[in-house]
Design a protein around this motif. Structure first.
Motif, PDB file in Angstrom:
ATOM      1  N   ARG A  99       0.872  -1.288   0.023  1.00  0.00           N
ATOM      2  CA  ARG A  99      -0.020  -0.046   0.061  1.00  0.00           C
ATOM      3  C   ARG A  99       0.860   1.336  -0.102  1.00  0.00           C
ATOM      4  N   PRO A 100       0.429   2.314  -0.286  1.00  0.00           N
ATOM      5  CA  PRO A 100       0.990   3.735  -0.222  1.00  0.00           C
ATOM      6  C   PRO A 100       1.389   3.802   1.090  1.00  0.00           C
ATOM      7  N   TRP A 101       2.687   4.218   1.440  1.00  0.00           N
ATOM      8  CA  TRP A 101       3.150   4.588   2.616  1.00  0.00           C
ATOM      9  C   TRP A 101       3.513   3.311   3.574  1.00  0.00           C
ATOM     10  N   GLY A 102       3.230   2.011   2.727  1.00  0.00           N
ATOM     11  CA  GLY A 102       3.450   0.930   3.712  1.00  0.00           C
ATOM     12  C   GLY A 102       4.922   0.340   3.314  1.00  0.00           C
ATOM     13  N   GLU A 103       5.847   0.841   3.439  1.00  0.00           N
ATOM     14  CA  GLU A 103       7.239   0.464   3.254  1.00  0.00           C
ATOM     15  C   GLU A 103       7.737  -0.433   4.607  1.00  0.00           C
ATOM     16  N   ALA A 104       7.382  -0.018   5.458  1.00  0.00           N
ATOM     17  CA  ALA A 104       7.950  -0.719   6.925  1.00  0.00           C
ATOM     18  C   ALA A 104       7.344  -2.187   6.826  1.00  0.00           C
ATOM     19  N   SER A 105       6.215  -2.183   6.408  1.00  0.00           N
ATOM     20  CA  SER A 105       5.343  -3.932   6.454  1.00  0.00           C
ATOM     21  C   SER A 105       5.941  -4.619   5.509  1.00  0.00           C
ATOM     22  N   LEU A 106       6.289  -4.060   4.089  1.00  0.00           N
ATOM     23  CA  LEU A 106       6.715  -4.630   3.020  1.00  0.00           C
ATOM     24  C   LEU A 106       8.113  -5.035   3.471  1.00  0.00           C
ATOM     25  N   LEU A 107       8.872  -4.292   3.927  1.00  0.00           N
ATOM     26  CA  LEU A 107      10.079  -4.767   4.168  1.00  0.00           C
ATOM     27  C   LEU A 107      10.487  -5.911   5.300  1.00  0.00           C
TER      28      LEU A 107
END
Length: 114
Positions: free
Chosen positions: A79-87
């Motif tokens: 999702r937009p701004w979901g970098e932390a979860s994605l990493l």
């Protein structure tokens, strides 16, 4: 973007291959000046376009090798701004597939400097 935001109402991450094929052979004729093969380019880019064009965070994780020993990547789109979860998810996937990693013939570990 609307279509992807509807998907993210039901899922946290979109998972796909990173590319539609593993690395193609480079013809000898292309070594000096390069080449343009739009069909191959299309296969290589087919899964990365949405994230790039929509500005969604995405990461490619190495997960194995094909029959020729070429690497295969798994793409995770968040999702937009979901970098932390994605990493965090990418790290977990990479850890699960760590046993199948091969080291290239020419390798220098920058983390192990003496």
């Amino acid at each position: 973007m609307h279509h992807h935001m509807d998907i993210f109402k039901k899922v946290d991450v979109i998972v796909s291959p990173t590319t539609g094929m593993t690395a193609p052979k480079i013809p000898t004729s292309a070594l000096k000046y390069g080449e343009t093969d739009m069909q191959v380019t299309g296969y290589l880019m087919r899964f990365i376009l949405a994230g790039n064009l929509l500005g969604l965070p995405a990461v490619s994780v190495p997960v194995g090798y094909d029959k020729q020993g070429l690497p295969i990547g798994l793409q995770l789109i968040g999702r937009p701004w979901g970098e932390a979860s994605l990493l965090r998810l990418a790290s977990a996937v990479e850890e699960l597939s760590a046993g199948s990693k091969k080291r290239p013939a020419s390798f220098y570990d920058v983390l192990k400097t003496n």
